[in-house]
Design a protein around this motif. Structure first.
Motif, PDB file in Angstrom:
ATOM      1  N   THR A   9       6.452  -4.486  -2.301  1.00 59.21           N
ATOM      2  CA  THR A   9       5.300  -3.945  -1.594  1.00 59.21           C
ATOM      3  C   THR A   9       5.661  -3.855  -0.134  1.00 59.21           C
ATOM      4  OG1 THR A   9       4.388  -6.165  -1.309  1.00 59.21           O
ATOM      5  CG2 THR A   9       3.628  -4.910  -3.221  1.00 59.21           C
ATOM      6  N   PRO A  10       4.925  -3.045   0.666  1.00 57.82           N
ATOM      7  CA  PRO A  10       5.269  -2.934   2.087  1.00 57.82           C
ATOM      8  C   PRO A  10       5.259  -4.290   2.769  1.00 57.82           C
ATOM      9  CG  PRO A  10       3.684  -1.256   1.433  1.00 57.82           C
ATOM     10  CD  PRO A  10       3.820  -2.206   0.277  1.00 57.82           C
ATOM     11  N   THR A  13       0.879  -4.495   5.954  1.00 59.86           N
ATOM     12  CA  THR A  13      -0.192  -3.595   5.556  1.00 59.86           C
ATOM     13  C   THR A  13      -0.985  -3.235   6.793  1.00 59.86           C
ATOM     14  OG1 THR A  13      -0.357  -4.608   3.379  1.00 59.86           O
ATOM     15  CG2 THR A  13      -2.257  -3.322   4.138  1.00 59.86           C
ATOM     16  N   ILE A  55      -4.667   4.063   1.777  1.00 60.68           N
ATOM     17  CA  ILE A  55      -3.568   3.369   1.095  1.00 60.68           C
ATOM     18  C   ILE A  55      -4.034   2.774  -0.230  1.00 60.68           C
ATOM     19  CG2 ILE A  55      -2.249   2.862   3.176  1.00 60.68           C
ATOM     20  CD1 ILE A  55      -3.495   0.023   3.098  1.00 60.68           C
ATOM     21  N   LEU A  96       4.603   1.217   6.962  1.00 61.40           N
ATOM     22  CA  LEU A  96       4.802   1.368   5.518  1.00 61.40           C
ATOM     23  C   LEU A  96       6.257   1.761   5.252  1.00 61.40           C
ATOM     24  CD1 LEU A  96       1.578   3.419   4.751  1.00 61.40           C
ATOM     25  CD2 LEU A  96       1.953   1.015   4.196  1.00 61.40           C
ATOM     26  N   TYR A  99       6.319   2.784   0.023  1.00 60.83           N
ATOM     27  CA  TYR A  99       4.972   2.815  -0.537  1.00 60.83           C
ATOM     28  C   TYR A  99       4.888   3.854  -1.651  1.00 60.83           C
ATOM     29  CZ  TYR A  99       0.135   1.332  -0.283  1.00 60.83           C
ATOM     30  OH  TYR A  99      -1.087   0.750  -0.560  1.00 60.83           O
ATOM     31  N   SER A 144      -2.686  -0.073  -4.800  1.00 58.90           N
ATOM     32  CA  SER A 144      -1.520   0.081  -3.921  1.00 58.90           C
ATOM     33  C   SER A 144      -0.913   1.473  -4.029  1.00 58.90           C
ATOM     34  CB  SER A 144      -0.468  -0.981  -4.251  1.00 58.90           C
ATOM     35  OG  SER A 144      -0.086  -0.883  -5.619  1.00 58.90           O
TER      36      SER A 144
END
Length: 289
Positions: A9-10, A13, A55, A96, A99, A144
């Motif tokens: 995941t990034p 956020t 997002i 990001l 993503y 996500s």
């Protein structure tokens, strides 16, 4: 190499996302505010202006929000390649590095028939990796998965890439064997079946204000499938030639024709070696002939 895309995941956020008001209708002018090619909060891409809408969310809602913008739309799979420089800047600005994004399937069978949406992992530092696609429900919130919208630059209209118009259309081809790579707004392009024995109709599509060729060739694809090819007329068997008349006899193979009695068929009398009810079959070739 990218890390494991199924679990990554990034790293950060974004707490806030720069965006315009929903449904904002900005009239095109020769230049934008302060002579910029894009509205405030948009990132300039190769062909248009890009906006990070959200997002997380539903595909259906996100598509609607993008299309509420003046000449706006959700980015397509093709845009992830054609507009990568602008998308990379947008992602880096919003923290990001990696993503997942919805891609526009507005006219695709995936969306129309199966009610699903395509999602693609994108890294802000490397080009699109097409092996990391996935499919999700288009009506469920994806925690996500984000959305990027696109609009034309000020004073311009979208040009339309022609290649994506053949996606999901394996039985369709362009009439022009060397079509232009891009169409200008309102330009037309023509499709036809790859197998012309199915039929020879031509279909017309137009470069729209949203930067896509419509209708997409996938709409016409079922009518060009091989199962739509008309079956050849059945060839009657010799014993199924009712109502035989002398004019049906093949002249070259017929010695004479005998007229039938009232209610009966005529009868073709064949020359030596010829056969068939109407004397159509050639004599067999004998060795030495």
């Amino acid at each position: 190499l990218l890390p494991d895309l199924q679990t990554t995941t990034p790293s950060t956020t974004p707490s806030s996302i720069k965006r315009t008001t929903r449904g904002q209708k900005t009239e095109a002018t020769t230049t934008g505010p302060n002579s910029e090619p894009c509205p405030d909060d948009y990132f300039e891409g190769e062909h248009g202006c890009l906006l990070l809408l959200n997002i997380r969310g539903k595909y259906t809602n996100s598509l609607s929000l993008c299309q509420d913008l003046q000449n706006g739309d959700m980015i397509s799979y093709y845009d992830l390649i054609a507009e990568f420089t602008g998308i990379s800047k947008l992602m880096k600005y919003n923290g990001l590095p990696l993503y997942r994004w919805f891609v526009n399937g507005f006219m695709s069978p995936l969306s129309r028939t199966f009610l699903q949406a395509q999602v693609v992992w994108v890294s802000s530092s490397t080009p699109l990796l097409t092996s990391n696609d996935s499919i999700v429900s288009r009506s469920e919130v994806q925690e996500s998965v984000g959305t990027i919208c696109k609009v034309p630059k000020y004073g311009l209209r979208w040009a339309c890439p022609t290649a994506p118009s053949l996606l999901d259309a394996p039985h369709i081809q362009f009439v022009d064997p060397n079509p232009p790579a891009w169409l200008n707004y309102t330009d037309k392009i023509y499709f036809q079946c790859k197998d012309k024995s199915v039929h020879e109709r031509r279909y017309t599509a137009t470069c729209t204000e949203r930067g896509v060729v419509a209708p997409a060739a996938s709409i016409f694809n079922p009518s060009c499938a091989l199962e739509e090819k008309p079956a050849p007329p059945p060839v009657p068997k010799e014993e199924e030639m009712p109502g035989l008349r002398c004019e049906w006899c093949v002249e070259r193979g017929t010695e004479r024709c005998e007229k039938g009695k009232k209610g009966e068929d005529d009868r073709c009398i064949c020359r030596d070696g010829w056969s068939g009810k109407n004397c159509w079959r050639f004599p067999p070739l004998l060795p030495g002939n």
